[in-house]
Design a protein around this motif. Structure first.
Motif, PDB file in Angstrom:
ATOM      1  N   ASN A 158       0.855  -1.408  -0.163  1.00 18.11           N
ATOM      2  CA  ASN A 158       0.186   0.092   0.239  1.00 18.11           C
ATOM      3  C   ASN A 158       0.861   1.115  -0.212  1.00 18.11           C
ATOM      4  N   GLN A 159       0.277   2.715  -1.025  1.00 19.07           N
ATOM      5  CA  GLN A 159       1.177   3.544  -0.182  1.00 19.07           C
ATOM      6  C   GLN A 159       0.405   4.473   0.614  1.00 19.07           C
ATOM      7  N   LEU A 160       0.943   5.033   1.366  1.00 19.80           N
ATOM      8  CA  LEU A 160      -0.405   5.990   1.425  1.00 19.80           C
ATOM      9  C   LEU A 160      -0.039   7.209   1.978  1.00 19.80           C
ATOM     10  N   LEU A 161      -1.234   7.990   1.699  1.00 22.59           N
ATOM     11  CA  LEU A 161      -0.782   9.292   2.473  1.00 22.59           C
ATOM     12  C   LEU A 161      -1.957  10.199   3.313  1.00 22.59           C
ATOM     13  N   ASP A 162      -1.370  11.024   3.322  1.00 22.46           N
ATOM     14  CA  ASP A 162      -2.198  11.421   4.977  1.00 22.46           C
ATOM     15  C   ASP A 162      -3.390  12.426   3.875  1.00 22.46           C
ATOM     16  N   HIS A 163      -4.870  12.729   3.945  1.00 24.45           N
ATOM     17  CA  HIS A 163      -4.791  13.396   3.318  1.00 24.45           C
ATOM     18  C   HIS A 163      -5.151  14.842   3.761  1.00 24.45           C
ATOM     19  N   GLU A 164      -4.433  15.246   5.117  1.00 23.61           N
ATOM     20  CA  GLU A 164      -4.211  16.424   5.840  1.00 23.61           C
ATOM     21  C   GLU A 164      -2.951  17.207   4.723  1.00 23.61           C
TER      22      GLU A 164
END
Ligand SMILES: [Fe+2]
Length: 297
Positions: A158-164
């Motif tokens: 999984n790639q993950l990026l904080d939506h903030e």
């Protein structure tokens, strides 16, 4: 860090540039740029110690997510995500018809049954999204857990990026981009039977919204099929796609091994294609909740 008090000027209001600047500075100063910063080793996720619980929730407060590594890999027990969620303030599961009766979905490659036509139950890649982007507002998915019983032979990362962080990158580029993405009809999912199997009426909604506690929520999919974007949002959608495709210092890649899991306030994520083989069959439990994660003690 993950928002503001409802009584303070909202950093997510375009009329509050000073509140935004102050929040942005704190957010970026604390934002992890390595997966190791998100990782918490725990003994049994079904019964966390106070220190383990706080270590998880401290990371969630910084980054809207944490990764845990527990000692019960290989154990196919849906009580693991259920009890873990309860200890972190997550109780109300979003149920849909492919989830088991208890609302926890067993994601594994399905052959020859009704699940097989839906992407999560295949070995194919899944593009960037937040969970439940097709849900009506009363079923907004704010919290999400993924627990890995067994990983694939290869892939399934999984790639993950904080939506903030995504919000900051867009607003810094041009505040107009976040303004159009906050419009109530920015994104419409036409009525259809969706890839996870649910029959749904058309759903329009904003990409970015702020809840009554002042927290930022994001609703998004990079899928091109069966998504209608408001014409005015085209430049913003292109900018977001570029940010996700190019990568950022805060975009993290994770591979959940047996006994590991992701705990998050429904951050942006994708999944790479994977391959089962030999006696390995990837099995993850997914639990979606209407609540956000709690605060550390
Ligand atoms: Fe997802």
């Amino acid at each position: 860090m993950s928002g503001a008090s409802k009584d303070m000027p909202s950093p997510f209001s375009l009329e509050q540039p000073a509140a935004y600047a102050a929040w942005r500075e704190g957010k970026l100063a604390a934002a992890p740029t390595t997966l190791a910063e998100l990782l918490v080793e725990v003994n049994d996720p079904r019964s966390l110690s106070g220190a383990e619980r706080n270590a998880i929730l401290e990371r969630v407060q910084r980054a809207n997510m944490a990764i845990y590594a527990g000692n019960n890999g290989g154990e196919a027990d849906p009580e693991i995500p259920r009890r873990l969620g309860e200890q972190l303030g997550l109780f109300n599961l979003d149920k849909h018809y492919l989830a088991d009766d208890d609302g926890i979905s067993a994601l594994t490659v399905a052959e020859g049954n009704t699940h097989a036509e839906f992407i999560p139950y295949t070995d194919r890649a899944i593009k960037w999204h937040t969970d439940g982007y097709y849900n009506p507002p009363e079923r907004t998915v704010r919290g999400m857990l993924l627990h890995c019983v067994d990983p694939a032979l290869s892939g399934g990362d999984n790639q993950l990026l904080d939506h903030e962080i995504a919000y900051i990158l867009l607003r810094d580029r041009d505040p107009e981009l976040v303004r159009v993405l906050a419009m109530p009809d920015a994104m419409t999912i036409p009525a259809r039977r969706e890839t996870d199997g649910e029959a749904r009426p058309a759903q329009s909604g904003p990409v970015f919204s702020v809840d009554d506690q002042g927290h930022l929520h994001m609703r998004y999919t990079a899928r091109r099929i069966s998504i209608q974007w408001k014409d005015e949002a085209a430049a913003a959608v292109a900018a977001l796609e570029e940010i996700l495709a190019t990568g950022t210092p805060w975009t993290l890649r994770s591979r959940l091994e047996a006994g590991m899991g992701l705990i998050c306030n429904n951050v942006l994520h994708d999944r790479s294609a994977f391959r089962d083989g030999g006696n390995r069959q990837r099995l993850l439990y997914r639990a979606r909740y209407y609540e956000r994660l709690g605060a550390p003690a």
